[in-house]
Design an enzyme around this catalytic site. Structure first.
Site, short mmCIF file in Angstrom:
data_model
loop_
_atom_site.label_atom_id
_atom_site.label_comp_id
_atom_site.label_asym_id
_atom_site.label_seq_id
_atom_site.Cartn_x
_atom_site.Cartn_y
_atom_site.Cartn_z
N ASP A 160 -7.99 29.63 -15.58
CA ASP A 160 -6.80 30.47 -15.65
C ASP A 160 -7.03 31.62 -16.66
O ASP A 160 -8.08 32.26 -16.61
CB ASP A 160 -5.59 29.60 -16.01
CG ASP A 160 -4.27 30.27 -15.73
OD1 ASP A 160 -3.82 30.26 -14.57
OD2 ASP A 160 -3.68 30.82 -16.68
N TYR A 191 0.95 37.36 -20.27
CA TYR A 191 0.86 38.18 -19.06
C TYR A 191 1.07 39.65 -19.39
O TYR A 191 0.30 40.51 -18.94
CB TYR A 191 1.89 37.70 -18.03
CG TYR A 191 1.53 36.39 -17.40
CD1 TYR A 191 0.95 36.33 -16.14
CD2 TYR A 191 1.75 35.19 -18.07
CE1 TYR A 191 0.61 35.11 -15.56
CE2 TYR A 191 1.40 33.97 -17.50
CZ TYR A 191 0.83 33.95 -16.25
OH TYR A 191 0.48 32.74 -15.69
N HIS A 210 -5.88 23.83 -9.29
CA HIS A 210 -5.96 24.78 -10.39
C HIS A 210 -6.15 24.11 -11.74
O HIS A 210 -6.78 24.67 -12.63
CB HIS A 210 -4.68 25.61 -10.40
CG HIS A 210 -4.70 26.75 -11.36
ND1 HIS A 210 -5.57 27.82 -11.23
CD2 HIS A 210 -3.98 27.01 -12.48
CE1 HIS A 210 -5.37 28.68 -12.21
NE2 HIS A 210 -4.42 28.21 -12.98
#
Length: 400
Positions: A190, A323, A377
């Protein structure tokens, strides 16, 4: 390993969040959910869809959190690891440092992303410290370091304009100047893959091996793969379709956290069930559909532990800022950095991102490309044995 510097004051750390549990349980218990599904469209009764978490799924997790989840048990399990904090460049860095009994153990730093934490690697940490002998007779074991990203759980909130390149710099300091490792390896997933690739690229004398499950480059389109005469296996075809579906239908959380992190952060700041709905949707959708069945340990307890860590440390808001602070972190030109350190890559079938071997080979000294037909993931939770095996393989190529 060299001698660690005395410049940094490393402090032992212990997780102690039990005093907040009564309030957490009360909030969860008294959160009112709709009596019936009010969604105008079908999101499924007990499954996750691209439209979001179903009411039944959220209600089940809510009930489990109140009636069955035992934070003290989870906290005790997490405290079995050796936790520390240290201040680097005015940032408090929380990290696990679990050492092997093997004097020749290889240092490895495990790098998580969102909505993960050091907890994501809890099933693999101690096993990696144990000695393993390869088929060729080489012994491999690791001294495992797992830091919490800035703004996540027990690490301090970074300043404005802080990027993952800045985190790479202080993590290299952690490994070399604080812990005294002259060279080390890394595993990353990630956002950790962006960070890990920054370390692999920029600190080529200290980072001497990297294992990734994602890379910070755009996935090639199906047309591009065909044009380059690349043949995909059946597992790769599933992974490719997962990536296509994810990019076309599941970008809402990414857009929200990149453009409006404070809105979602403040809206859910004191809502544990709200954080649960937001995070559980990602954890369920991005994992293998068989999650929670062996070898996966990504069950309700794992999800509730993850969300509890975010809520109890009041770090949900600061975590989503990763982010916004790294909105331009994707590399659009495939180039190799100036390093000869080995690069290993693992493809897990249900990870919603896809790169064939030919593309991974463009961005490093690729020595291994593994394909797994189980996992998604969150590989540390979704398929711990496979991830352990692949990280151990990195030790076969490591040269200090």
């Amino acid at each position: 390993m060299t001698s660690a510097s005395n410049t940094f004051a490393v402090k032992p750390f212990r997780i102690d969040l039990g005093s907040e549990i009564p309030r957490l349980k009360s909030l969860v218990k008294n959160t009112r959910l709709p009596a019936k599904d009010l969604s105008p469209g079908d999101v499924g009764s007990d499954k996750i869809s691209y439209k979001g978490l179903s009411l039944d799924s959220l209600r089940g997790l809510q009930t489990d959190w109140v009636e069955n989840f035992d934070w003290e048990t989870q906290q005790a399990e997490l405290n079995q690891f050796s936790h520390y904090t240290v201040v680097i460049e005015e940032q408090t860095v929380h990290f696990v440092h679990q050492k092997s009994k093997d004097p020749d153990a290889i240092p490895v730093i495990l790098l998580h992303g969102w909505p993960g934490s050091f907890h994501e690697f809890s099933p693999i940490i101690k096993t990696l410290t144990e000695s393993w002998t390869s088929a060729f007779g080489k012994n491999v074991s690791y001294n495992v370091v797992v830091p919490s990203l800035p703004g996540f759980v027990f690490s301090s909130v970074p300043p404005a304009n802080w990027t993952l390149d800045d985190t790479a710099r202080i993590y290299n300091t952690l490994m070399t100047d604080v812990l005294g490792y002259s060279t080390y390896t890394l595993h990353a997933t990630d956002w950790g893959s962006v960070l890990g690739y920054s370390l692999y690229s920029s600190f080529n004398t200290t980072v001497r091996g990297a294992h990734l499950v994602m890379i910070p480059f755009p996935s090639p389109s199906p047309e591009e793969i065909v044009a380059n005469n690349i043949t995909l296996s059946d597992v790769q075809k599933v992974a490719q379709q997962r990536a296509i579906d994810w990019s076309s239908t599941n970008g809402g959380y990414y857009t929200e956290q990149t453009t409006k992190p404070n809105d979602i952060g403040l809206a859910l700041y004191d809502s544990p069930v709200g954080q649960l709905a937001w995070i559980a949707a990602i954890m369920k959708l991005a994992s293998d559909p068989r999650a929670g069945t062996p070898p996966s340990v990504l069950d309700n307890t794992a999800i509730l532990t993850s969300v509890s860590l975010y809520y109890l440390t009041e770090s949900f808001l600061s975590s989503v800022w990763i982010y916004a602070q790294n909105a331009n972190s994707l590399h659009f030109v495939y180039t190799k950095p100036p390093t000869d350190a080995p690069l290993l890559f693992s493809l897990f079938e249900y990870n919603p991102a896809f790169w064939p071997e030919e593309y991974v080979a463009k961005i490093g000294n690729l020595v291994s490309y593994k394909v797994h037909d189980f996992g998604g993931h969150f590989a540390g939770l979704d398929n711990p044995p496979a991830l352990i095996g692949d990280i151990r393989e990195m030790g076969l190529y490591f040269k200090a």
